[in-house]
Design a protein around this motif. Structure first.
Motif, PDB file in Angstrom:
ATOM      1  N   ARG A 153       0.857  -1.286  -0.148  1.00 57.40           N
ATOM      2  CA  ARG A 153      -0.029  -0.073   0.065  1.00 57.40           C
ATOM      3  C   ARG A 153       0.845   1.181   0.133  1.00 57.40           C
ATOM      4  N   PRO A 154       0.402   2.261  -0.597  1.00 55.33           N
ATOM      5  CA  PRO A 154       1.278   3.444  -0.791  1.00 55.33           C
ATOM      6  C   PRO A 154       1.272   4.315   0.618  1.00 55.33           C
ATOM      7  N   LEU A 155       1.398   3.910   1.470  1.00 58.35           N
ATOM      8  CA  LEU A 155       1.678   4.537   2.991  1.00 58.35           C
ATOM      9  C   LEU A 155       2.905   5.206   3.124  1.00 58.35           C
ATOM     10  N   GLN A 156       2.948   6.373   3.541  1.00 56.67           N
ATOM     11  CA  GLN A 156       4.303   7.142   3.741  1.00 56.67           C
ATOM     12  C   GLN A 156       4.155   7.424   5.471  1.00 56.67           C
ATOM     13  N   VAL A 157       5.345   7.219   5.982  1.00 64.68           N
ATOM     14  CA  VAL A 157       5.421   7.322   7.502  1.00 64.68           C
ATOM     15  C   VAL A 157       6.645   8.241   7.744  1.00 64.68           C
ATOM     16  N   GLN A 158       6.656   9.299   8.342  1.00 62.14           N
ATOM     17  CA  GLN A 158       7.523   9.961   8.927  1.00 62.14           C
ATOM     18  C   GLN A 158       7.451   9.763  10.409  1.00 62.14           C
ATOM     19  N   MET A 159       8.651   9.605  10.929  1.00 58.57           N
ATOM     20  CA  MET A 159       9.088   9.713  12.560  1.00 58.57           C
ATOM     21  C   MET A 159      10.224  10.577  12.944  1.00 58.57           C
ATOM     22  N   GLN A 160       9.912  11.403  13.831  1.00 56.72           N
ATOM     23  CA  GLN A 160      10.883  12.498  14.460  1.00 56.72           C
ATOM     24  C   GLN A 160      10.891  12.165  15.894  1.00 56.72           C
ATOM     25  N   ALA A 161      12.148  11.938  16.451  1.00 53.53           N
ATOM     26  CA  ALA A 161      12.408  11.601  17.752  1.00 53.53           C
ATOM     27  C   ALA A 161      11.951  12.977  18.693  1.00 53.53           C
ATOM     28  N   GLY A 162      11.771  12.686  19.897  1.00 49.75           N
ATOM     29  CA  GLY A 162      11.424  13.955  20.504  1.00 49.75           C
ATOM     30  C   GLY A 162      11.414  13.334  21.975  1.00 49.75           C
ATOM     31  N   THR A 163      11.344  14.260  22.813  1.00 48.24           N
ATOM     32  CA  THR A 163      11.818  13.771  24.538  1.00 48.24           C
ATOM     33  C   THR A 163      10.638  12.810  25.008  1.00 48.24           C
ATOM     34  N   ALA A 164       9.448  12.879  24.223  1.00 45.14           N
ATOM     35  CA  ALA A 164       8.459  12.105  24.895  1.00 45.14           C
ATOM     36  C   ALA A 164       8.167  10.789  23.976  1.00 45.14           C
ATOM     37  N   GLY A 165       9.098  10.710  23.097  1.00 45.98           N
ATOM     38  CA  GLY A 165       9.008   9.386  22.125  1.00 45.98           C
ATOM     39  C   GLY A 165       8.966  10.040  20.832  1.00 45.98           C
ATOM     40  N   ALA A 166       8.705   9.150  19.949  1.00 43.37           N
ATOM     41  CA  ALA A 166       8.586   9.290  18.350  1.00 43.37           C
ATOM     42  C   ALA A 166       7.394  10.141  17.904  1.00 43.37           C
ATOM     43  N   ALA A 167       7.610  11.034  17.192  1.00 44.53           N
ATOM     44  CA  ALA A 167       6.157  11.953  16.747  1.00 44.53           C
ATOM     45  C   ALA A 167       6.183  10.861  15.499  1.00 44.53           C
ATOM     46  N   VAL A 168       5.091  10.806  14.953  1.00 42.36           N
ATOM     47  CA  VAL A 168       4.761   9.994  13.824  1.00 42.36           C
ATOM     48  C   VAL A 168       3.742  10.872  13.001  1.00 42.36           C
ATOM     49  N   SER A 169       3.843  10.423  11.736  1.00 36.17           N
ATOM     50  CA  SER A 169       3.148  11.132  10.705  1.00 36.17           C
ATOM     51  C   SER A 169       2.701   9.836   9.622  1.00 36.17           C
ATOM     52  N   VAL A 170       1.380   9.390   9.667  1.00 32.58           N
ATOM     53  CA  VAL A 170       1.231   8.246   8.550  1.00 32.58           C
ATOM     54  C   VAL A 170       0.174   9.091   7.504  1.00 32.58           C
ATOM     55  N   ALA A 171       0.274   8.948   6.236  1.00 32.55           N
ATOM     56  CA  ALA A 171      -0.428   9.553   5.425  1.00 32.55           C
ATOM     57  C   ALA A 171      -1.790   8.581   5.252  1.00 32.55           C
ATOM     58  N   GLY A 172      -2.762   9.478   5.425  1.00 33.39           N
ATOM     59  CA  GLY A 172      -4.186   8.910   5.577  1.00 33.39           C
ATOM     60  C   GLY A 172      -4.822   9.141   6.738  1.00 33.39           C
ATOM     61  N   LEU A 173      -3.887   9.584   7.955  1.00 35.47           N
ATOM     62  CA  LEU A 173      -4.490   9.726   9.108  1.00 35.47           C
ATOM     63  C   LEU A 173      -4.541  11.131   9.295  1.00 35.47           C
ATOM     64  N   THR A 174      -5.635  11.693  10.271  1.00 36.15           N
ATOM     65  CA  THR A 174      -5.783  12.978  10.580  1.00 36.15           C
ATOM     66  C   THR A 174      -4.538  13.124  11.747  1.00 36.15           C
ATOM     67  N   PRO A 175      -4.452  14.473  11.866  1.00 36.79           N
ATOM     68  CA  PRO A 175      -3.559  14.819  12.804  1.00 36.79           C
ATOM     69  C   PRO A 175      -3.490  14.355  14.141  1.00 36.79           C
ATOM     70  N   ARG A 176      -4.768  14.319  14.613  1.00 38.51           N
ATOM     71  CA  ARG A 176      -5.443  13.609  16.033  1.00 38.51           C
ATOM     72  C   ARG A 176      -5.110  12.251  15.933  1.00 38.51           C
ATOM     73  N   GLN A 177      -5.371  11.404  14.938  1.00 35.00           N
ATOM     74  CA  GLN A 177      -5.227  10.192  14.909  1.00 35.00           C
ATOM     75  C   GLN A 177      -3.775   9.722  14.939  1.00 35.00           C
ATOM     76  N   ASN A 178      -2.793  10.562  14.189  1.00 34.30           N
ATOM     77  CA  ASN A 178      -1.445  10.470  14.248  1.00 34.30           C
ATOM     78  C   ASN A 178      -0.906  10.687  15.569  1.00 34.30           C
ATOM     79  N   GLU A 179      -1.680  11.398  16.407  1.00 36.69           N
ATOM     80  CA  GLU A 179      -1.200  11.538  17.836  1.00 36.69           C
ATOM     81  C   GLU A 179      -1.628  10.361  18.571  1.00 36.69           C
TER      82      GLU A 179
END
Length: 246
Positions: A153-179
């Protein structure tokens, strides 16, 4: 960085100690040859940054020790280093709260990659086939090779390290769902996710269902594995490293 290695095989323990020490001059490594010694060392000094745990210990079941560590020392990241690379063992370890799983046959480079990812807040999954079944296979059962975890599937994932863990952004999810997905990656149950995001538990359940649907998986553990595998693939981490063994 303080690392604690737990393995009941002296040669493996010595080899791992040498490999981990090679991560840098600021790395200190201590060892334990049993679950009993692990408990004693943590009682004497609980200030460790990482725990590497073998599943085959002479005095305890490694999965039970993993559960104990997540319960008694929830802030201590645990990476399983095992002679097994079976999908059932990987799934079970991640489901019990391990932040990574590295087969002992892996190269030094793969181990370094796993530790870097875990220390930056991510979860490392080895490049082995994963099944999509909603329940884990029996630990001792022999089964046919499972289908790949990730469908094409054409999913795209971006992960960025932070103090509370990894921030994640998956295409197809809303900002709240990514949270919500980010909280799943930290192993938080729905009640804690609801509390941290100031949502109702029912709303969190709806978001979790949406996350599973987009990732084309059926359980929270499979969602964690899917995101980890996708991020490794897109970051070049899914290829097999050179064959330097430890």
């Amino acid at each position: 960085m303080k690392v604690l290695l737990v393995d009941d095989h002296p040669l493996i323990l010595s080899a791992l100690q040498g490999v981990i020490s090679g991560l840098g001059s600021d790395v200190s490594v201590s060892t334990a040859a049993s679950a009993r010694e692990l408990r004693r060392k943590l009682a004497e000094d609980a200030d460790h940054d990482l725990l590497l745990l073998d599943l085959q210990l002479g005095d305890a079941d490694g999965f039970e020790v993993l559960s104990e560590m997540r319960r008694e020392h929830p802030a201590l990241p645990v990476v399983v280093v095992s002679g097994s690379d079976r999908a059932a063992d990987v799934l079970r370890a991640i489901d019990l709260g391990a932040m990574g799983f590295v087969p002992k046959r892996a190269s030094n480079e793969l181990l370094f990659e796993a530790l870097r990812l875990v220390m930056s807040g991510g979860i490392f999954v080895p490049p082995v086939p994963m099944g999509l079944g909603s329940s884990l296979p029996s630990h001792d059962s022999v089964q046919e090779p499972p289908p790949p975890l990730l469908q094409p599937r054409p999913l795209q994932v971006q992960m960025q390290a932070g103090t509370a863990g990894a921030a994640v952004s998956v295409a197809g999810l809303t900002p709240r769902q990514n949270e919500v997905l980010g909280k799943l990656l930290q192993g938080l149950p729905n009640k804690l996710i609801a509390r941290e995001l100031n949502l109702s538990v029912e709303t969190v359940k709806d978001h979790v269902a949406a996350v599973l649907r987009v990732l084309n998986v059926s359980t929270r553990t499979q969602a964690v594995l899917a995101v980890s595998r996708l991020s490794q693939q897109q970051g070049g981490g899914s290829s097999t490293p050179p064959a330097q063994r430890y």
